[in-house]
Design a protein around this motif. Structure first.
Motif, PDB file in Angstrom:
ATOM      1  N   GLU A  40       0.826  -1.203   0.000  1.00  0.00           N
ATOM      2  CA  GLU A  40       0.000   0.000   0.000  1.00  0.00           C
ATOM      3  C   GLU A  40       0.864   1.259   0.000  1.00  0.00           C
ATOM      4  OE1 GLU A  40      -3.708   2.063   2.507  1.00  0.00           O
ATOM      5  OE2 GLU A  40      -3.004   0.043   3.010  1.00  0.00           O
ATOM      6  N   ALA A  41       1.938   1.240   0.796  1.00  0.00           N
ATOM      7  CA  ALA A  41       2.844   2.392   0.833  1.00  0.00           C
ATOM      8  C   ALA A  41       3.491   2.615  -0.539  1.00  0.00           C
ATOM      9  CB  ALA A  41       3.913   2.184   1.905  1.00  0.00           C
ATOM     10  N   ALA A  42       3.846   1.532  -1.216  1.00  0.00           N
ATOM     11  CA  ALA A  42       4.457   1.652  -2.547  1.00  0.00           C
ATOM     12  C   ALA A  42       3.468   2.250  -3.548  1.00  0.00           C
ATOM     13  CB  ALA A  42       4.936   0.279  -3.021  1.00  0.00           C
ATOM     14  N   ILE A  43       2.198   1.897  -3.406  1.00  0.00           N
ATOM     15  CA  ILE A  43       1.170   2.457  -4.289  1.00  0.00           C
ATOM     16  C   ILE A  43       0.965   3.929  -3.985  1.00  0.00           C
ATOM     17  CG2 ILE A  43      -1.278   2.362  -4.901  1.00  0.00           C
ATOM     18  CD1 ILE A  43      -1.149  -0.681  -4.340  1.00  0.00           C
ATOM     19  N   GLU A  44       0.872   4.265  -2.690  1.00  0.00           N
ATOM     20  CA  GLU A  44       0.645   5.652  -2.296  1.00  0.00           C
ATOM     21  C   GLU A  44       1.769   6.574  -2.755  1.00  0.00           C
ATOM     22  OE1 GLU A  44      -0.016   6.093   1.851  1.00  0.00           O
ATOM     23  OE2 GLU A  44      -1.926   5.005   1.847  1.00  0.00           O
ATOM     24  N   HIS A  45       3.007   6.081  -2.728  1.00  0.00           N
ATOM     25  CA  HIS A  45       4.154   6.917  -3.078  1.00  0.00           C
ATOM     26  C   HIS A  45       4.511   6.831  -4.563  1.00  0.00           C
ATOM     27  CE1 HIS A  45       4.690   6.593   1.349  1.00  0.00           C
ATOM     28  NE2 HIS A  45       5.058   7.846   1.209  1.00  0.00           N
ATOM     29  N   GLY A  46       3.702   6.134  -5.336  1.00  0.00           N
ATOM     30  CA  GLY A  46       3.910   6.092  -6.773  1.00  0.00           C
ATOM     31  C   GLY A  46       4.964   5.118  -7.244  1.00  0.00           C
ATOM     32  N   VAL A  47       5.549   4.337  -6.324  1.00  0.00           N
ATOM     33  CA  VAL A  47       6.517   3.321  -6.743  1.00  0.00           C
ATOM     34  C   VAL A  47       5.813   2.259  -7.580  1.00  0.00           C
ATOM     35  CG1 VAL A  47       8.177   1.596  -5.952  1.00  0.00           C
ATOM     36  CG2 VAL A  47       7.920   3.746  -4.703  1.00  0.00           C
ATOM     37  N   LEU A  48       4.600   1.906  -7.163  1.00  0.00           N
ATOM     38  CA  LEU A  48       3.716   1.075  -7.971  1.00  0.00           C
ATOM     39  C   LEU A  48       2.632   1.986  -8.530  1.00  0.00           C
ATOM     40  CD1 LEU A  48       3.324  -2.109  -5.725  1.00  0.00           C
ATOM     41  CD2 LEU A  48       4.696  -1.860  -7.798  1.00  0.00           C
ATOM     42  N   ALA A  49       2.628   2.173  -9.829  1.00  0.00           N
ATOM     43  CA  ALA A  49       1.715   3.113 -10.466  1.00  0.00           C
ATOM     44  C   ALA A  49       0.493   2.393 -11.017  1.00  0.00           C
ATOM     45  CB  ALA A  49       2.436   3.837 -11.601  1.00  0.00           C
ATOM     46  N   PRO A  50      -0.602   3.120 -11.254  1.00  0.00           N
ATOM     47  CA  PRO A  50      -1.776   2.497 -11.876  1.00  0.00           C
ATOM     48  C   PRO A  50      -1.396   1.781 -13.163  1.00  0.00           C
ATOM     49  CG  PRO A  50      -2.328   4.691 -11.101  1.00  0.00           C
ATOM     50  CD  PRO A  50      -0.848   4.535 -10.912  1.00  0.00           C
ATOM     51  N   GLY A  51      -1.827   0.527 -13.276  1.00  0.00           N
ATOM     52  CA  GLY A  51      -1.505  -0.289 -14.449  1.00  0.00           C
ATOM     53  C   GLY A  51      -0.399  -1.294 -14.206  1.00  0.00           C
ATOM     54  N   ASN A  52       0.450  -1.057 -13.191  1.00  0.00           N
ATOM     55  CA  ASN A  52       1.510  -2.031 -12.888  1.00  0.00           C
ATOM     56  C   ASN A  52       0.901  -3.361 -12.460  1.00  0.00           C
ATOM     57  OD1 ASN A  52       3.961   0.235 -11.387  1.00  0.00           O
ATOM     58  ND2 ASN A  52       3.668  -0.355 -13.502  1.00  0.00           N
ATOM     59  N   LEU A  53       1.580  -4.439 -12.841  1.00  0.00           N
ATOM     60  CA  LEU A  53       1.139  -5.787 -12.494  1.00  0.00           C
ATOM     61  C   LEU A  53       2.003  -6.347 -11.370  1.00  0.00           C
ATOM     62  CD1 LEU A  53       0.672  -7.154 -16.115  1.00  0.00           C
ATOM     63  CD2 LEU A  53      -1.136  -6.504 -14.532  1.00  0.00           C
ATOM     64  N   LEU A  54       1.379  -7.127 -10.496  1.00  0.00           N
ATOM     65  CA  LEU A  54       2.104  -7.717  -9.375  1.00  0.00           C
ATOM     66  C   LEU A  54       2.622  -9.117  -9.682  1.00  0.00           C
ATOM     67  CD1 LEU A  54       0.830  -5.329  -7.854  1.00  0.00           C
ATOM     68  CD2 LEU A  54       0.477  -6.852  -5.919  1.00  0.00           C
ATOM     69  N   GLY A  55       2.166  -9.718 -10.750  1.00  0.00           N
ATOM     70  CA  GLY A  55       2.512 -11.108 -10.977  1.00  0.00           C
ATOM     71  C   GLY A  55       1.576 -12.006 -10.189  1.00  0.00           C
ATOM     72  N   ASN A  56       1.732 -13.317 -10.302  1.00  0.00           N
ATOM     73  CA  ASN A  56       0.785 -14.183  -9.598  1.00  0.00           C
ATOM     74  C   ASN A  56       1.262 -14.490  -8.179  1.00  0.00           C
ATOM     75  OD1 ASN A  56       2.639 -16.320  -9.678  1.00  0.00           O
ATOM     76  ND2 ASN A  56       1.780 -17.158 -11.574  1.00  0.00           N
ATOM     77  N   HIS A 157      -5.978  10.542 -11.950  1.00  0.00           N
ATOM     78  CA  HIS A 157      -5.700   9.384 -12.809  1.00  0.00           C
ATOM     79  C   HIS A 157      -6.928   8.997 -13.637  1.00  0.00           C
ATOM     80  CE1 HIS A 157      -1.936   9.032 -10.700  1.00  0.00           C
ATOM     81  NE2 HIS A 157      -2.531   8.781  -9.554  1.00  0.00           N
ATOM     82  N   GLY A 158      -7.710  10.000 -14.043  1.00  0.00           N
ATOM     83  CA  GLY A 158      -8.876   9.741 -14.867  1.00  0.00           C
ATOM     84  C   GLY A 158     -10.077   9.186 -14.133  1.00  0.00           C
ATOM     85  N   GLN A 159     -10.011   9.088 -12.806  1.00  0.00           N
ATOM     86  CA  GLN A 159     -11.099   8.536 -12.011  1.00  0.00           C
ATOM     87  C   GLN A 159     -11.643   9.603 -11.057  1.00  0.00           C
ATOM     88  OE1 GLN A 159     -12.466   5.394 -12.173  1.00  0.00           O
ATOM     89  NE2 GLN A 159     -11.178   5.106 -13.975  1.00  0.00           N
ATOM     90  N   PRO A 160     -12.971   9.785 -10.980  1.00  0.00           N
ATOM     91  CA  PRO A 160     -13.538  10.790 -10.070  1.00  0.00           C
ATOM     92  C   PRO A 160     -13.268  10.438  -8.618  1.00  0.00           C
ATOM     93  CG  PRO A 160     -15.287   9.422 -11.002  1.00  0.00           C
ATOM     94  CD  PRO A 160     -14.023   9.063 -11.728  1.00  0.00           C
ATOM     95  N   VAL A 161     -12.989  11.472  -7.826  1.00  0.00           N
ATOM     96  CA  VAL A 161     -12.725  11.301  -6.402  1.00  0.00           C
ATOM     97  C   VAL A 161     -13.784  12.007  -5.564  1.00  0.00           C
ATOM     98  CG1 VAL A 161     -11.106  11.814  -4.516  1.00  0.00           C
ATOM     99  CG2 VAL A 161     -10.235  11.083  -6.739  1.00  0.00           C
ATOM    100  N   ALA A 162     -14.189  13.211  -5.993  1.00  0.00           N
ATOM    101  CA  ALA A 162     -15.081  14.017  -5.159  1.00  0.00           C
ATOM    102  C   ALA A 162     -15.955  14.917  -6.017  1.00  0.00           C
ATOM    103  CB  ALA A 162     -14.267  14.871  -4.186  1.00  0.00           C
ATOM    104  N   PHE A 163     -17.130  15.232  -5.477  1.00  0.00           N
ATOM    105  CA  PHE A 163     -18.013  16.231  -6.074  1.00  0.00           C
ATOM    106  C   PHE A 163     -18.122  17.372  -5.074  1.00  0.00           C
ATOM    107  CE2 PHE A 163     -22.283  17.999  -7.030  1.00  0.00           C
ATOM    108  CZ  PHE A 163     -22.019  18.423  -8.325  1.00  0.00           C
TER     109      PHE A 163
END
Length: 261
Positions: A40-56, A157-163
């Motif tokens: 989760e920390a890697a995702i939050e800090h952009g080390v793992l970006a949207p679209g990256n795959l983790l493998g099985n 990232h192209g996804q709505p967050v708030a109105f």
């Protein structure tokens, strides 16, 4: 680079392969939770970006020396949070990071930009309307007085967050729609010489209506976080009243509690 079930599209990404996981097997904290927190920390800090795959799960469990159920539980916890998604024939993929916003007087635009989330805004309404009783009370004006109503859809990232629905005293500043779509409201206020000093804020939660669900790309009845805020300038004048809704799957308020001596 590890393969996933023979499908090259599901290969472990270089970003994941380069991560160093610090798992303390002597800790009372479960290993699945340690792994989930570090992913989760890697995702939050952009080390793992949207679209990256983790493998099985097999590849990851072998690499980390963990059981497959442990890895599966860690991944599932992030799937449940909406940070990962399992795609048939592709593998486990990063979707996005959840926005964690500090509980302080700041704008969502500035917070997203500071977090590297690439905020985007679509202005839905920008017009003068008569103030309702609630709006008039918040802004300290007579009911029926003209106020400027802003309705904006904020995305990352192209996804709505708030109105965001905001009311401001009419004529407070020039609210140009193209500028509102390229920057934040509070930043425009600061540029106009308005110094924000304090705010009263209420946070809640409720279910999305069908209209809200359509705007935020959520199913009807999905959990939403709500916020009502009245902001004041350094003279004590109310300058903005906002009623906002946020996708609970992508957004959280983050604050620190101190023990009173």
């Amino acid at each position: 680079m590890a393969k996933t079930g023979g499908d090259p599209r599901a290969a472990t990404t270089p970003a994941l392969s380069s991560l160093d996981f610090a798992l303390d097997r002597g800790s009372p904290v479960p290993l699945y939770y340690q792994l989930a927190q570090q992913l989760e920390a890697a995702i939050e800090h952009g080390v793992l970006a949207p679209g990256n795959l983790l493998g099985n799960e097999i590849d990851l469990s072998v690499r980390l020396g963990l059981s497959r159920p442990t890895v599966r539980q860690a991944i599932q916890s992030l799937v449940d949070k909406g940070l990962l998604v399992r795609r048939r024939g592709v593998g486990t993929q990063v979707v996005h990071s959840q926005v964690k916003r500090p509980l302080e007087l700041s704008s969502l635009y500035d917070d997203l930009e500071a977090a590297g989330q690439g905020p985007a805004t679509r202005v839905v309404r920008n017009e003068d309307v008569p103030a309702s009783a609630d709006v008039a009370a918040a802004l300290g004006i007579a009911e029926g007085s003209q106020v400027t109503l802003l309705e904006r859809l904020r995305s990352t990232h192209g996804q709505p967050v708030a109105f965001l629905c905001n009311y401001l005293p009419a004529g407070l500043l020039d609210l140009d729609t193209p500028r509102l779509e390229s920057t934040g409201l509070y930043r425009m206020m600061r540029t106009a010489g308005i110094t924000l000093h304090s705010a009263r804020q209420t946070i809640g939660a409720r279910s999305a209506t069908s209209e809200e669900a359509a705007l935020l790309d959520e199913p009807e009845g999905a959990a939403l976080l709500t916020m009502q805020r009245t902001a004041y300038d350094d003279t004590g004048r109310p300058v903005e009243y906002g009623t906002h809704i946020y996708r609970a799957s992508r957004y959280a308020f983050d604050f620190q509690l101190l023990v009173r001596p």
